[in-house]
Design an enzyme around this catalytic site. Structure first.
Site: not given
Ligand code: 5RP
Length: 229
Positions: A27, A104
């Site tokens: 995500t 996740e």
């Molecule tokens: C979501 C997550 C994402 O992987 C993390 O926040 C990184 O996001 P981005 O690629 O938008 O920086 O852990 O729960």
């Protein structure tokens, strides 16, 4: 991270995807770039099936025509591609900035391999600058949050804990739970903190991902850097 760095990391990650693979789909904005590239490969004949870690990823994957299944159908996954909020030198992570940490972690745990895609700003010497997300039951959650602080204080951590809000409303996860964001400074023993948090009734999961990552792909201005254990 600029979109270009996200795209470069995603382009490198796709090289690890092979025909017939069962994939965990993470995500976040970096993973979204990966999904776009994956969808092009699928249109070109790549035969894969994905398990999503959030409703946001489900909607995007469905719109992009990526075939999806559930973990209980396929039992285990060959590879998961996900993002992170912080990555230390042991490849331990803080995740959950997007609020999907529980799903996740379930997907990463049931995957033979976890590849993290990120930009170099996510690399840290010690975890803890980024707040640590904790997914809790909504039932009596204030009591759970006090417990969390008291337990952490008992092993020498100090700090604050805050219920996550979005536009002044309580943020609710895909599973119907709440997120508390914890600031306790640098975390010297991530494994101990992870275990301690998960021992508290009411806590479903926390954003510390220890010993799950196989390698990290860092998107940079000039290409990518791959960090292996
Ligand atoms: C979501 C997550 C994402 O992987 C993390 O926040 C990184 O996001 P981005 O690629 O938008 O920086 O852990 O729960």
């Amino acid at each position: 991270m600029s979109d270009k760095m996200k795209i470069v990391a995603a382009q490198e990650a796709i090289k690890n995807v092979k025909d017939k693979m069962k994939l965990g789909l993470g995500t976040g904005s970096t993973v979204n770039e990966f999904l776009k590239i994956l969808s092009e490969k699928v249109k070109g004949g790549l035969d894969i099936v994905g398990v999503v870690t959030s409703e946001k990823t489900r909607v995007l994957s469905e719109n992009l025509g990526i075939p999806l299944t559930s973990l209980s159908t396929v039992k285990s996954l060959d590879l998961t591609i996900d993002g992170a909020d912080e990555i230390d030198s042991d490849l331990s992570l803080i995740k959950g900035g997007g609020g999907a940490l529980l799903r996740e972690k379930i997907v990463a745990y049931n995957s033979k391999k976890l590849i993290i895609i990120a930009d170099k700003s996510k690399i840290v010497s010690k975890l803890g600058d980024f707040t640590l997300p904790i997914e809790v039951s909504s039932y009596e959650h204030e009591v759970t949050s006090s417990r969390i602080m008291r337990k952490l204080e008992s092993i020498g951590y100090e700090g604050s804990i805050k219920l996550r809000l979005i536009n002044d409303s309580i943020f609710v996860t895909d599973g119907g739970n709440l997120i508390y964001d914890l600031s306790i400074g640098l975390i010297s023993e991530p494994y101990i903190v992870e275990q301690l948090l998960n021992s508290i009734p009411g806590v479903f999961e926390n954003g510390l991902f220890i010993n799950l990552t196989d390698h990290v792909i860092i998107g940079e201005e000039e290409g990518v850097k791959i960090i292996k254990k």
